[in-house]
Design a protein around this motif. Sequence first.
Motif, PDB file in Angstrom:
ATOM      1  N   GLU A  19     -13.434  14.697 -15.327  1.00  0.00           N
ATOM      2  CA  GLU A  19     -13.519  16.027 -15.854  1.00  0.00           C
ATOM      3  C   GLU A  19     -14.775  15.949 -17.032  1.00  0.00           C
ATOM      4  O   GLU A  19     -15.392  17.062 -17.310  1.00  0.00           O
ATOM      5  CB  GLU A  19     -12.282  16.803 -16.296  1.00  0.00           C
ATOM      6  CG  GLU A  19     -11.713  15.919 -17.030  1.00  0.00           C
ATOM      7  CD  GLU A  19     -10.523  15.036 -16.449  1.00  0.00           C
ATOM      8  OE1 GLU A  19      -9.411  14.547 -17.216  1.00  0.00           O
ATOM      9  OE2 GLU A  19     -10.415  15.190 -15.244  1.00  0.00           O
ATOM     10  N   THR A  28     -18.931  20.503 -11.340  1.00  0.00           N
ATOM     11  CA  THR A  28     -17.576  20.763 -11.318  1.00  0.00           C
ATOM     12  C   THR A  28     -16.877  19.433 -10.887  1.00  0.00           C
ATOM     13  O   THR A  28     -17.387  18.583 -10.557  1.00  0.00           O
ATOM     14  CB  THR A  28     -17.073  21.816 -10.127  1.00  0.00           C
ATOM     15  OG1 THR A  28     -17.456  21.481  -8.793  1.00  0.00           O
ATOM     16  CG2 THR A  28     -17.871  23.070 -10.451  1.00  0.00           C
ATOM     17  N   GLY A  29     -15.389  19.388 -11.168  1.00  0.00           N
ATOM     18  CA  GLY A  29     -14.789  18.203 -11.066  1.00  0.00           C
ATOM     19  C   GLY A  29     -14.750  17.987  -9.540  1.00  0.00           C
ATOM     20  O   GLY A  29     -14.939  16.807  -9.283  1.00  0.00           O
TER      21      GLY A  29
END
Length: 198
Positions: A19, A28-29
Amino acid sequence: MATPRKGKIEESPGYCKAEDLASLFGLTGQWINQLTRDGVLKKRDTPAGKRYNVVESTRSYVQYLRDKAAGRGEKGIPESKELEKFDAEVRIKQAKAQIAELEAQELQGTMHRSEDVAALTEDLLYTVRDSLLALPGRLAVDVSRVTAAAEAAEIIKREVYLVMQDLSSYAYDPKKYAERVRERMDWQAEHGGADDDE
């Protein structure tokens, strides 16, 4: 900087979680995880668990973006190959559509295959040949009865005109053509779609 609590393992300097890397790259993760699965990014063992080396990951991601900008797709597949494959698929689909359209025109009788035109022309030639070969038998008795060449020429001329009149009534028959198409399609269906000429 906060001091670590007892029992909690401190993060190794230069390493971060997915993250944190996603936040650094503006992704985004899930995208970080996808890049990891694709082998672009690599996790390393640290005392705190598997983590990303920030410098190594940044270099790898920058190289990935450079490769992509230079025409290499994901997983090292050149985009030019992907485009070639896509173009080939488009050409195949266009060819199939064109074949289907030609077959529809053939069934409607608005388009004729060259072999069918050749066969119908051959039929006409056989009709002409048969008419001409019949002339001697039709003329022999009549011409043998006359003594003057002019009379013989007139008899021959009259018969030639009759042959020409018969031939002028020879016309393209759409029903006959449609029958040929149906016969060929039935034959192709029975024999796996190959033409008997091939």
